[in-house]
Structure formats: structure tokens, C-alpha cells
Design an enzyme around this catalytic site. Structure first.
Site, PDB file in Angstrom:
ATOM      1  N   TYR A 257       0.836  -1.208   0.000  1.00  0.00           N
ATOM      2  CA  TYR A 257       0.000   0.000   0.000  1.00  0.00           C
ATOM      3  C   TYR A 257       0.865   1.250   0.000  1.00  0.00           C
ATOM      4  CZ  TYR A 257      -4.501  -2.348   0.625  1.00  0.00           C
ATOM      5  OH  TYR A 257      -5.638  -3.074   0.429  1.00  0.00           O
TER       6      TYR A 257
ATOM      7  N   VAL B  77      -5.385   5.124   2.791  1.00  0.00           N
ATOM      8  CA  VAL B  77      -4.345   5.650   1.912  1.00  0.00           C
ATOM      9  C   VAL B  77      -4.683   5.515   0.433  1.00  0.00           C
ATOM     10  CG1 VAL B  77      -2.992   3.508   1.739  1.00  0.00           C
ATOM     11  CG2 VAL B  77      -1.837   5.734   1.610  1.00  0.00           C
TER      12      VAL B  77
ATOM     13  N   GLU C  36     -14.960  -0.864  10.205  1.00  0.00           N
ATOM     14  CA  GLU C  36     -16.086  -0.090   9.665  1.00  0.00           C
ATOM     15  C   GLU C  36     -17.397  -0.504  10.316  1.00  0.00           C
ATOM     16  OE1 GLU C  36     -16.377   1.440   5.493  1.00  0.00           O
ATOM     17  OE2 GLU C  36     -17.844  -0.197   5.333  1.00  0.00           O
TER      18      GLU C  36
ATOM     19  N   LYS D 175      -8.151  -0.022  -7.428  1.00  0.00           N
ATOM     20  CA  LYS D 175      -7.823  -1.062  -6.452  1.00  0.00           C
ATOM     21  C   LYS D 175      -7.383  -2.357  -7.145  1.00  0.00           C
ATOM     22  CE  LYS D 175      -9.913   1.301  -2.927  1.00  0.00           C
ATOM     23  NZ  LYS D 175     -10.174   2.590  -3.567  1.00  0.00           N
TER      24      LYS D 175
ATOM     25  N   TYR E  18      -6.926  -5.426  -4.979  1.00  0.00           N
ATOM     26  CA  TYR E  18      -6.861  -5.987  -3.633  1.00  0.00           C
ATOM     27  C   TYR E  18      -6.114  -7.324  -3.581  1.00  0.00           C
ATOM     28  CZ  TYR E  18     -10.149  -2.530  -1.798  1.00  0.00           C
ATOM     29  OH  TYR E  18     -10.744  -1.378  -1.379  1.00  0.00           O
TER      30      TYR E  18
END
Length: 338
Positions: A110, A197, A286, A328, A330
Site C-alpha cells: 500500500y 491511503v 467499519e 484497487k 486488492y
């Protein structure tokens, strides 16, 4: 015609939620139709009943955006483009001596993929009228890029442990933020903002966003009925919710340093209680953040303009992009943490 259409859409969503979840992620046309679902409207006739937290709110125009919801049932403002005078907020907060700490985690790949773009874009758009202190948490301090900082803006790099699972990084950040507020931030900054980020600032993100407790409407959920919000539905979890007010995105949250410290401490406590019971909340920190703000109503909510995902497509009510989700990957990024 539009009213009849939105009623039909709402009926479909409530009758076929599993189908919607699949279609919503794959069909741009359905996302566009979801954007036609009306939001609730602000019932206030004056700004006087608004929850305190930002002295410049006496200048807010809650009625300039009739297309969206501009306040909550507990009288907190929801901030949209067109509601505020930017110069007024800058002037008020400069005169009050407001200052902001920005926290961001950049662990594993990241850091390489996102941190430099995040910091450089922040220098162009984030709280430009106020002193800002960056707190970058990373497992590789030596790899943090050099960024040209404006006067009264400082960069602090703090080394953190590299966990084997990205979920653990996500959840332990609450304790890390709480600890650094206690040890450092509270001595230098009046407010704290916490960011993921993998985002890029693209427009003004100024003092109009400051408040005692600040959360963000999730870009993918702000038009959906509550039945489709992805709260944690496991009764064994401390994050369990049957219903709520909105669905908040943990990619951006903030407030006064005292309030952010209270939030992060409470979320970390709940996370650790879940861990003792071998439970993990659906969306990790979250889910716990949404539970916290169901029990402790936020004093300020930011519209999805403050963190938008362009994959959703065009929305009539999104007039400006202040922060955008970065592309993204992931699988590649999170697999590297193993």
C-alpha cells in the site's frame, strides 16, 4: 413520471434485495436508477437548532440543495457543495487557531502503490488555510517518499507492526490512532482526520468539514433503503445492528481530538471483545464504527462528494469530487501481506 418511477424502483429493491446486491455491483444502468431514489429532506427552518461543533455553521445554507438531505433527524448538518461560503469557514477557523492532524496507514505494498499520490494531492487540497500535521504509520519508514510541504505543515512517520492479515491492520489502527492522540496529537492539534491511503484528493477539503464528530456517507449506499445497508447482523458481535440511520464509510472520519480518541478507544474495545469470543465483524473496523455512531450520533456528516467512487457512474447530486477512490487491486496488494 419521476415519482412513479422512483416508487417502482424502491418496491423492487425491497422485494428483491439479494438480486439487487448482485446487479448493483455489475450493472451501471441499475446504479444510475438507484441514484434517482429520493433522499429524506431537512425539516429545519433555521440553522439555530444545529448541533454545535463548527462556529462557522451560522452561515450554512441548508436549503440551497433541495435535491439532497442536508440535515439529520438529530439536527446535524450534512455537508454538500453549494451549502457554504469557503472564505467564511477559512477565516473563522484561522481566527480560532484550528489545526488538523491527518492520520494514514501505508503498510506493505500500500505504501508503494498509494502513499506518494495521497500526500501530494493532500498538499494541493486538504485544509490549505490551516496548519496540518501528517502522521504516516508504516512498517517501512525508510520508504516513505519525500514530499514538498507548505509552511505550517509537517510530516511524522511512525513505525508499526506488519500483520499477516490485512484485516488485522484495519482493526488495530483504532488502538494506534488512540495511542498517538494521547502521546502527541492532543498537544499540537485541535482536530484529527483519519484516512485510508488508497484515495486521492481532487478538490477542496477544507474547514467546512471540521466538527466535534465527523463521519462520511458511503458512496455506494446513500441512496439505498436501510434494509440494504451492510451492517453486521451477527448477534454475537459487538458491532451487531438491526437498523441504523445511515451507512458510514470508515475511509474518512474525524473530529476534535477528544472525540476521535473516544471513538477509537470504544471501537478497539469492541474489536477485542469480539476477538475473545472468536468473532470478527463483517466489515471489521467499519462495522464497529457504524455501531458507535448509531449509539453516539455524529455532529457532522460529509456527503459522498468527500469520498467518491467513479465506478458508480454519473450522479446528478454529486456536483464536485473532493476525494476519489484510487484504482484497487486488492488481490495483489493484500496477498503481499502474507
Amino acid at each position: 413520471m419521476i415519482i412513479q418511477m422512483t416508487k417502482s424502483i424502491r418496491k423492487f429493491l425491497l422485494l428483491f434485495p439479494p438480486a439487487l446486491c448482485i446487479i448493483f455491483l455489475t450493472a451501471p444502468s441499475v446504479r444510475f436508477l438507484i441514484g434517482l431514489l429520493p433522499m429524506d429532506k431537512c425539516s429545519l427552518e433555521s440553522v439555530k437548532p444545529l448541533k454545535p461543533g463548527n462556529a462557522a455553521d451560522t452561515d450554512l445554507d441548508l436549503w440551497s440543495r433541495s435535491d439532497v438531505q442536508t440535515c439529520t433527524s438529530w439536527n446535524a448538518p450534512i455537508i454538500w457543495e453549494g451549502m457554504f461560503n469557503t472564505g467564511h469557514y477559512d477565516q473563522i477557523h484561522r481566527s480560532q487557531g484550528s489545526s488538523v492532524a491527518l492520520t494514514v496507514f501505508a503498510v506493505g505494498r500500500y505504501l508503494d502503490a498509494y502513499l506518494e499520490a495521497f500526500l501530494n494531492s493532500s498538499e494541493r487540497h486538504f485544509m490549505l488555510s490551516l496548519p496540518v500535521s501528517y502522521y504516516v504509520f508504516t512498517d517501512r519508514p525508510e520508504k516513505v517518499p519525500n514530499v514538498n510541504l507548505a509552511p505550517n505543515r509537517h510530516l511524522n512517520v511512525i513505525k508499526v507492526q506488519r500483520h499477516t492479515r490485512w484485516q488485522d491492520i484495519s482493526m488495530t489502527r483504532m488502538k494506534t490512532i488512540s495511542d498517538v492522540i494521547e502521546s502527541d496529537i492532543r498537544h499540537h492539534s485541535t482536530h484529527v482526520f483519519c484516512f485510508d491511503v488508497d484515495q486521492v484528493f481532487t478538490g477542496r477539503f477544507g474547514p467546512e468539514a471540521l466538527g466535534d464528530t465527523v463521519v462520511l456517507l458511503h458512496a455506494h449506499y446513500y441512496h439505498l433503503p436501510r434494509k440494504l445497508f451492510t451492517y453486521d447482523r451477527n448477534p454475537k458481535s459487538k458491532a451487531f445492528m438491526r437498523t441504523g440511520d445511515f451507512y458510514y464509510h470508515a475511509a474518512v472520519f474525524g473530529g476534535s481530538w477528544r472525540s476521535v480518541k473516544a471513538l477509537t478507544e470504544a471501537c478497539y474495545k469492541s474489536i477485542m471483545e469480539d476477538k475473545k469470543n472468536n468473532v470478527e465483524a463483517l466489515w471489521h473496523d467499519e462495522s464497529h464504527l457504524n455501531k458507535y455512531f448509531w449509539l453516539h450520533k455524529p455532529s457532522r456528516i460529509l456527503s459522498p462528494e468527500y469520498c467518491w467512487d467513479t465506478s458508480i457512474g454519473y450522479r446528478f447530486d454529486i456536483r464536485v469530487h473532493r476525494l476519489l477512490w484510487a484504482p484497487k487491486n486488492y488481490y495483489k496488494l493484500r496477498a503481499s501481506l502474507d
